[in-house]
Enzyme design. Sequence first.
Site, PDB file in Angstrom:
ATOM      1  N   HIS A 116       0.822  -1.211   0.000  1.00  0.00           N
ATOM      2  CA  HIS A 116       0.000   0.000   0.000  1.00  0.00           C
ATOM      3  C   HIS A 116       0.858   1.264   0.000  1.00  0.00           C
ATOM      4  CE1 HIS A 116      -2.500  -3.279   1.511  1.00  0.00           C
ATOM      5  NE2 HIS A 116      -3.558  -2.593   1.179  1.00  0.00           N
ATOM      6  N   SER A 120      -1.162   4.773   0.436  1.00  0.00           N
ATOM      7  CA  SER A 120      -1.615   5.034   1.806  1.00  0.00           C
ATOM      8  C   SER A 120      -0.453   5.421   2.708  1.00  0.00           C
ATOM      9  CB  SER A 120      -2.300   3.785   2.385  1.00  0.00           C
ATOM     10  OG  SER A 120      -3.368   3.376   1.579  1.00  0.00           O
ATOM     11  N   GLY A 133      -3.992  -3.957  11.266  1.00  0.00           N
ATOM     12  CA  GLY A 133      -4.405  -4.410   9.942  1.00  0.00           C
ATOM     13  C   GLY A 133      -5.909  -4.618   9.902  1.00  0.00           C
ATOM     14  N   SER A 134      -6.498  -4.876  11.063  1.00  0.00           N
ATOM     15  CA  SER A 134      -7.946  -4.809  11.171  1.00  0.00           C
ATOM     16  C   SER A 134      -8.231  -3.398  11.676  1.00  0.00           C
ATOM     17  CB  SER A 134      -8.473  -5.857  12.144  1.00  0.00           C
ATOM     18  OG  SER A 134      -9.875  -5.732  12.251  1.00  0.00           O
ATOM     19  N   LEU A 135      -8.874  -2.616  10.855  1.00  0.00           N
ATOM     20  CA  LEU A 135      -8.960  -1.174  11.122  1.00  0.00           C
ATOM     21  C   LEU A 135      -9.785  -0.853  12.368  1.00  0.00           C
ATOM     22  CD1 LEU A 135      -9.251   0.035   7.441  1.00  0.00           C
ATOM     23  CD2 LEU A 135      -7.294   0.282   8.969  1.00  0.00           C
ATOM     24  N   ARG A 186     -18.893 -18.107  39.253  1.00  0.00           N
ATOM     25  CA  ARG A 186     -18.598 -16.680  39.044  1.00  0.00           C
ATOM     26  C   ARG A 186     -18.174 -16.021  40.366  1.00  0.00           C
ATOM     27  NH1 ARG A 186     -24.185 -13.217  38.824  1.00  0.00           N
ATOM     28  NH2 ARG A 186     -25.538 -14.738  39.830  1.00  0.00           N
ATOM     29  N   GLU A 196     -17.478  -3.655  24.675  1.00  0.00           N
ATOM     30  CA  GLU A 196     -16.655  -4.856  24.794  1.00  0.00           C
ATOM     31  C   GLU A 196     -15.412  -4.815  23.915  1.00  0.00           C
ATOM     32  OE1 GLU A 196     -19.921  -4.815  24.282  1.00  0.00           O
ATOM     33  OE2 GLU A 196     -20.755  -5.617  26.141  1.00  0.00           O
ATOM     34  N   PHE A 200     -21.490 -11.753  25.400  1.00  0.00           N
ATOM     35  CA  PHE A 200     -21.117 -10.433  24.889  1.00  0.00           C
ATOM     36  C   PHE A 200     -19.648 -10.341  24.512  1.00  0.00           C
ATOM     37  CE2 PHE A 200     -24.784  -9.264  27.839  1.00  0.00           C
ATOM     38  CZ  PHE A 200     -25.714  -9.572  26.853  1.00  0.00           C
ATOM     39  N   ASP A 213     -33.557 -15.564  31.530  1.00  0.00           N
ATOM     40  CA  ASP A 213     -33.210 -14.385  30.732  1.00  0.00           C
ATOM     41  C   ASP A 213     -33.293 -14.629  29.226  1.00  0.00           C
ATOM     42  OD1 ASP A 213     -32.882 -12.103  32.330  1.00  0.00           O
ATOM     43  OD2 ASP A 213     -30.968 -12.830  33.087  1.00  0.00           O
TER      44      ASP A 213
END
Lengths: 614, 614
Positions: free
Chosen positions: A28, A31, A114-116, A307, A355, A380, A412
């Site tokens: 690139h 860029s 690289g993952s924007l 938990r 998250e 989540f 739930d």
Amino acid sequence: MTVQELSDLGQQLRVDSVRAADAAGSGHPTSSMSAADLMAVLLARHLHYDFDRPEHPGNDRFILSKGHASPLLYSAYKAAGAISDPELLTFRKAGSRLEGHPTPRLPWVEVATGSLGQGLPIGVGEALAGKRLDHVDYRVWVLCGDSELAEGSVWEAAETAGHENLDHLTLIADINRLGQRGPTRHGHDLDAYARRFAAFGWHTIEIDGHDVDAIDVAFTEAASTAGQPTVILARTLKGKGVAAVEDQEGWHGKPLGNAAEAVEELGGERDLRVSVQPPPAVRALHVVREGHLDLPAYERGGKVATRNAYGEALTALGTARGDVVALDGEVGDSTRTQFFAKEHPERYFELYIAEQQLVAAAVGMAARGWKPYAGTFAAFLTRAHDFIRMAAASGADINLVGSHAGVAIGEDGPSQMGLEDLSMMRAVHGSTVLYPCDANQTAHLVAELADRPGIGYLRTSRGETPVIYGPGETFPIGGSKVLRSGADDRLTIVAAGVTVPEALSAADSLAIEGISARVIDLYSVKPVDRNTLRTAADETGCLLTVEDHHEEGGIGDAVLDAFTDGRPVPRLIRLAVRTMPGSATSAEQMHAAGIDAEAIAASARLLVEHAVVS
Amino acid sequence: MTVQELSDLGQQLRVDSVRAADAAGSGHPTSSMSAADLMAVLLARHLHYDFDRPEHPGNDRFILSKGHASPLLYSAYKAAGAISDPELLTFRKAGSRLEGHPTPRLPWVEVATGSLGQGLPIGVGEALAGKRLDHVDYRVWVLCGDSELAEGSVWEAAETAGHENLDHLTLIADINRLGQRGPTRHGHDLDAYARRFAAFGWHTIEIDGHDVDAIDVAFTEAASTAGQPTVILARTLKGKGVAAVEDQEGWHGKPLGNAAEAVEELGGERDLRVSVQPPPAVRALHVVREGHLDLPAYERGGKVATRNAYGEALTALGTARGDVVALDGEVGDSTRTQFFAKEHPERYFELYIAEQQLVAAAVGMAARGWKPYAGTFAAFLTRAHDFIRMAAASGADINLVGSHAGVAIGEDGPSQMGLEDLSMMRAVHGSTVLYPCDANQTAHLVAELADRPGIGYLRTSRGETPVIYGPGETFPIGGSKVLRSGADDRLTIVAAGVTVPEALSAADSLAIEGISARVIDLYSVKPVDRNTLRTAADETGCLLTVEDHHEEGGIGDAVLDAFTDGRPVPRLIRLAVRTMPGSATSAEQMHAAGIDAEAIAASARLLVEHAVVS
């Protein structure tokens, strides 16, 4: 460096970006060219960094969020004397450290990009570590593109940074108007971005990103701004300096047509060297106290939610070790991370319901040497899947904790039920996946994860489960527990978490009928205890797996990992959640899903009769 | 209704929320009470909806993004006469339609909620469908909480709605100051939220959310605002109306202590009925044209990238059917969604780099009867994992397309490689997962997905692959293709996508050595062709699976699905990506990962010799 030299350095970075991509035949360069002047000024005048000691605690941190502009980063490394010109030209070739997108195979890259949209939230984690944990004044510089400002994760980070007054964090936004596919939403409308960041509490500066004087002033202003993070919105041109590609569509991710001509147009090759300013002498504060670890102990025969054991064990771990930090996605009362918050508020971080930022902050803190445990509902954590995947590429050592796993949570309903989490976490490169069934086991595994490299995952349950192990028992990662075993076992039931008590109950029923069943508690889902499973297969002939998780990618598949090397495979039946649950009690849910003691016993009978279920 | 009646209706909704949660013994009454006046005014004065015809194309859409406030929604349904009081009291019980969080088991709920921050992006999808596809003036009302405004997905949606001028979209934000764990970041600072939404191009209104007059005026203002979406920021109190819980921490997700007293404090039970205004008579425009489907045809022996075939087939499908829409995450030039954009611009949506919004828009459009195909790199679909999971709970019929799968993409490195996507998509409830190896197969499968219910996934490849099938061949979902087969086959190689040519090449090598290998192209990864796999196991004795994906949750596991019902399981070896790739050519990557023809042949030899690999 003089202004002229800064401009020349910018041109050199362009030339080297063009050359690297040309040598690779991909990459690139355009860029890289838009951000070359920004990088030149940062490197020569504002970054404090010791390339010989990347681990120096006083070093500024730099994250290239627009990771595809890696030629620019590597060209800067060359200008700083960190890599040679021949190495620069190994770009994107097999075996080279100079990958298509930066990874920590290079000692100066702390996190893979690289993952924007990931650079800023990770930078927030590093800035939080500097400000609230290490109390060191390093600056965090994140260079991003404009396309990635559409990612929600950027705004999670903008909110966090503004709220936490991260004035040592600077975002340098290379607004070159063109994304991969074409024009961005806002083009060169810098004000549009400024309004957004200002609303989130940021100081904003708008400049011509090719005016080295203006860049220099902006970086100085960013460094002297107190109480707020700063974003520098730089108007730039993609492919700047080469007329054939400058500000043109259709040149994303491609080497230039004629590299030699482009290099000439850019003023030819140069070999300017930059003396990057050294960091100040500082001492990071996370000395690992080697205190005694006093894990909570639970009496056998009682009932405790895993938990709760997690919250109590993490608190104890935090007391024993000064480098353990806890992060919460605004559900700390449910995950029990709040126990830690009470005892160690200075090492507790509330990231609210965001998250991606939760996991990114953990990655950033881990890059600074801390041991993060980040928790939310298992369901989540899927929100952060891309960050978890990239954390593995970063070689990050972080622990994630997902509570409220499975249909056993009860009323739930499906939105809150983690039913894909084991699958997601198992498929992460080099991950460790643990799923305890009782409180003592949980406490032990929380401690085991502390020094485990890579991405750790602990799955906890909402409801109380019987304490079946004594406080003194050990549970090594990669192990399992054989809970029932006899010479005449006719099958092996493999369970974990909430299905362990069900498996024991089923084995009791089967025993009355004269069917002796071995029961294995597979608390280490990855790595899986191959030897114990293979022995069980040899000795009992067949396996029955049962899990509170969808049938794909969970415990059943983990068990089969022990048999995919060409050896004989035992007959098996896999019980898992195959329906879409609604609301019901925990017991009703497990019954409806066919993963309770009754379902286990029924399938066990079929299996020992050599019957086929489907 | 008079103002007094509106207030009474608000109290009734509170009373019924308290009663429902009390009957259930769980649930979120206090989160319902804060928004009760907002809901009362909406229902009585502003919503246009025919409860007898939820599919009416002129109906307003209402999404309860704060899905935990389900008692409020169900109480509103009762007030509208849609459900009875006895049904209200079945809340959260097994078999009831009134689940803990709303799902489309109720005919008036179009999308499941409960994972926060999803209502607005899905609402954006519904509003886009109304404005740009159906050209119908229904309003989309989204009721959200304040905690969820920390989710990045909300700001992806805010950006999209502002940019698309979605003036028929109204966000009602119930700012009750308290999240699950405690105070939110901004408390009752409505201005903080207003600044943010205004910066993203929204019209903002701040009101007292318990003043029915003010609410009424705000809804009217929202409906008359042109060119911009509107957010109504309503200052409310959690638990409003019952002193013991009003504005108090520690009451999230719990029934009130004394329901009878609370009901009395709220003025006792009422039975006000609301005549909800009917929708206008309109006609939705997405008549499914039953045109001839003229799929692209590729000549056998050529080489074509499956991503190209996807783009061309989707374009053809869009010509044949007027209800097909395409969505892009700003990589349409790479995924080839851009082919569709050229031909059918009116049914093409650019969501920019915001994968959560990308999938949410597809869910919203599907809820309005459209057939969305949403595409980005396979790796980046992980960004939307939680939305995909929830889309399954919504029963949404959407198709996702992930390009650039696996290490075969070559130099770009791990950040761009989809290596977890098969695992992620297989674990989604009721999903269909397809992975074609050639262009004609791809084209056929694109068409097959159009009427497939649930979440469909098509995995495409970056590089060219040989065209091995003729254009006339069919590829039913759930099927496979046996490419090599003989009476003396000693093993079966199961491949898909880029490993199919490798498997064929390996089979050729093995044949020279006298080892006859069956080869199966497992293009349908889920559902998997159990019969063909079982026959192959019976006839050849052992299996070798090979995939360009991590070893967990992919094709190897899919193959084992055929054998987990108690029947004898064949010996097998699983080849998959186990290392962290760097940069290299496609062929180098496949060789390094051990999934090329050479690796297949080597493992095949071991397998037929009954050797164990590990």
